[in-house]
Scaffold this active site. Sequence first.
Site, PDB file in Angstrom:
ATOM      1  N   LYS A 209       0.834  -1.202   0.000  1.00 37.85           N
ATOM      2  CA  LYS A 209       0.000   0.000   0.000  1.00 37.85           C
ATOM      3  C   LYS A 209       0.870   1.255   0.000  1.00 37.85           C
ATOM      4  CE  LYS A 209      -3.538   2.607   2.483  1.00 37.85           C
ATOM      5  NZ  LYS A 209      -4.454   2.693   3.629  1.00 37.85           N
ATOM      6  N   GLU A 259     -10.187  12.292  10.680  1.00 33.99           N
ATOM      7  CA  GLU A 259      -9.351  11.213  11.225  1.00 33.99           C
ATOM      8  C   GLU A 259      -8.624  11.589  12.507  1.00 33.99           C
ATOM      9  OE1 GLU A 259      -5.808   8.107   9.877  1.00 33.99           O
ATOM     10  OE2 GLU A 259      -6.684   9.468   8.409  1.00 33.99           O
ATOM     11  N   GLU A 303      -7.936  -2.658   2.538  1.00 31.03           N
ATOM     12  CA  GLU A 303      -7.189  -1.448   2.884  1.00 31.03           C
ATOM     13  C   GLU A 303      -7.386  -1.087   4.355  1.00 31.03           C
ATOM     14  OE1 GLU A 303      -7.007   3.287   1.593  1.00 31.03           O
ATOM     15  OE2 GLU A 303      -8.208   1.895   0.405  1.00 31.03           O
ATOM     16  N   GLU A 437     -11.734   9.859  -6.817  1.00 30.39           N
ATOM     17  CA  GLU A 437     -11.850   9.911  -5.353  1.00 30.39           C
ATOM     18  C   GLU A 437     -11.223  11.191  -4.814  1.00 30.39           C
ATOM     19  OE1 GLU A 437      -9.995   7.551  -1.570  1.00 30.39           O
ATOM     20  OE2 GLU A 437     -10.957   6.295  -3.079  1.00 30.39           O
TER      21      GLU A 437
END
EC number: 5.4.4.2
Length: 452
Positions: A209, A259, A303, A437
């Site tokens: 990733k 977050e 993910e 996105e």
Amino acid sequence: MSVSSLPQAIQSLSRKLEKLDIHPQGEPIIQLSVTACVMPMIAWIASQPCYPRIYWHGRDTQEEVAALGCCKDFIFEDAVDDNQLSQAYQTQRSLSTNQEIRYYGGVAFDRHTECWPEYGRAHFILPRVELRRSGDEYKLLVNLNVESGDIEQERNLALQALAALVPPKPLAPPNKIQLLSRSDRPNKLRWHELVNQVTHDRFIQDTPKVVLSRLTQLEVNEKVDPWMLLASWQGRNQNSFQFGFQFSPESAFISCTPERLYRRRQREVFTEALAGTTTRGLNEAEDAMLAQQLLDDTKNSHENQLVREHIVDALTPLSNYVGADELAKVFKLSHIQHLHRAIRAELKPGVNDFQILQALHPTPAVGGLPKASAINFIRQREGYTRGWYAGACGYFNKYESEFAVAIRSALIEPGRINLFAGAGIVSGSEAEAEWNELENKLKTIMSILTEV
């Protein structure tokens, strides 16, 4: 307890300051406070004549802070290793046992590369004056630093700072901004090249990733008020952290980010895996369908699971206990929704905030896995300096701390608005879908800038 108007609170705090008997052998950092009246915090900080200006609003707490001036700070403009940061951090913590003393600031995404002027690779400030809200209660606070021993000078500086405070003026309503031009770095062609490199079989075997990001620069010919922009953003994404740092009139970094990096109370730590994204629906039924598709999607679930596993592994050596949600839930924002897993840990005795920062930041949700190889790829190929974008911003003291990851953020400069967005690239990622996105993640801030 009676609630004072702002002038009354200033007067009361000034009297406390004048009467304060400061002992040279006492603690170097002193804080005084009085209750204050209800205040529109962002409008108040935008009205003040001094810098720095700092604003903080917790995501799921009733806490809000507007802070002004600088009583003490520490900044690293150049290369800084973890030992230097740790030493500076521990020095600040040792100056007071008062659990209300807070240092506000941030750590850059990558402390090994050049960062933005004024912000540095790490920059934390003990403000001169703070207005804090906890629930419905407001307090006005003033901080003194008598470490140098010049007690009367410090008292006078604090009195001058209080005397300079002014009432809040209404924020100007948001106007449609005339965009002169837009540029993206990396551009769309380069983005496709990078995604193809990261998803290549040979690359992804060792680095499953990489979170690639994009800087979108908007050229404008008018002054943009960062506090008006943040207030408008706050109104559209209330279940986010909202914060701003303005160290001088020339530049402001603002963020409305979902977050959490972590929240600590004594030895208890709360963090989360927030990764995997889809859009919001046009109605309730479509929104629920998209949420379920996100939960069922193999790529997004993988993910999020990678992020969860990494955080648990990073916290385990520091903790007596680490627990994490087995199943992901959906976390909804105005234009997008994310997969979310909550994680809780009980720290071992003696573990401090810097060790937590060191272990968790940058998270796989903004860097990648393994951390070192993913960040090295970003450093070499992404094509711009992230600075505090995807960095850790928040506050700390001896007893509590909270840091958010600055993923939805903007750097406001004269004639330019810098916007940032990123996407996790894993096996199965498609460049065009990931580019879209990024566009979705900018929708909220772009709608504020370009709609009347």
